[in-house]
Design an enzyme around this catalytic site. Sequence first.
Site, PDB file in Angstrom:
ATOM      1  CG  ASP A 102      -1.788  -1.101   1.544  1.00 39.23           C
ATOM      2  OD1 ASP A 102      -2.257  -1.741   0.679  1.00 39.23           O
ATOM      3  OD2 ASP A 102      -2.178  -1.390   2.578  1.00 39.23           O
TER       4      ASP A 102
HETATM    5  N1  URA Z   1      -1.275  -5.815   4.146  1.00 39.23           N
HETATM    6  C1  URA Z   1      -1.533  -4.790   3.993  1.00 39.23           C
HETATM    7  O1  URA Z   1      -2.482  -4.387   4.552  1.00 39.23           O
HETATM    8  N2  URA Z   1      -0.842  -3.745   3.310  1.00 39.23           N
HETATM    9  C2  URA Z   1       0.385  -3.963   2.548  1.00 39.23           C
HETATM   10  O2  URA Z   1       0.937  -3.045   1.907  1.00 39.23           O
HETATM   11  C3  URA Z   1       0.639  -5.202   2.751  1.00 39.23           C
HETATM   12  C4  URA Z   1       0.099  -6.159   3.336  1.00 39.23           C
END
Ligand code: URA
Length: 234
Positions: A102
Site C-alpha cells: 500500500d
Molecule cells: N497488507 C496490507 O494491509 N498492506 C500492505 O501493504 C501489505 C500487506
Amino acid sequence: MKLLRHIANLGYGSRREVAAWFRDGRISDTHGNMLDEDARIAPGDVRLDGEPLDPPPGLVVLLHKPVGYTCSTKDPGRLIYDLLPRRFRYRDPLLSPVGRLDRDTSGLLLLTDDGGLLHRIISPKARIAKHYEAELAEDLRGDEAALFASGTLLLDAEKTPLLPAQLAVLTPRRARLTLHEGRYHQVRRMFAATGNRVTALHRARVGALTLDGLAPGQWRALDAADVQRVFAGD
Ligand code: URA
C-alpha cells in the site's frame, strides 16, 4: 538480439536515438573501441558513454519502499518508479512489482521483468513467508495470535478463510505478523477484524531475504543467490 535493439529495450532511448549514438561513437567496447550496431559482442562488454549497460532482462530489483509511494506506473502522486533510474520505466520486457505494498506501507519490495519468476513468488502454492511489523492504534486484546493461526478467519467480502498466520507480540501496540499469502490490504484487514487499526506497517522480510541495511528509497539489483533467498526461510 541486435545490439541496437537490446540497448533500446533497456529503456535508454528509441531505436532511432540509439542508432544516432552508434553513429556518434558513444557506444564502445571495454577498450573504448567504437562499435557499430551490427557488432557481435556480449552486452556485458558494451559501454555507453564509457559506462556499463544496465542488467539484461532477468533483472530483479530489491527496493526499500518508503511510505507515500504507490506501486503503479501512472497513479497521481509519487510512484515507486520515481526511485529508480527513469529509463527503467521504459524497459521491454516491463519491470513490474512482485505483488504490491500500500502507499502507506514501507519496506521490502521486489520488482522484476521475469514473468515466470514473478508468478513463482506470488503463487499461493509457493507459500513464501512475508514478515510484517505493524503498529496499532489500540492495545492488542490477547486472542489475536490464536485467531490468526486458526485458519478460519474470514475477511469481509471473501469466500475462503485466510491461511494460518503467525503473530508475535512485541509490545502491547506492536506486533510482527507472518503471512503465507497476499490478499488485498491483508494485514490492515486482519487487525480491523479484531477491532484494531494499523497505524504503521513495514515489510521487513520475504522468505529469507531482508533489506539488509538498504535505507528507505534505496534499491539494488539482486543476483541469483539473493533470489534463492526469497524461496528459503520459513
Ligand atoms: N497488507 C496490507 O494491509 N498492506 C500492505 O501493504 C501489505 C500487506
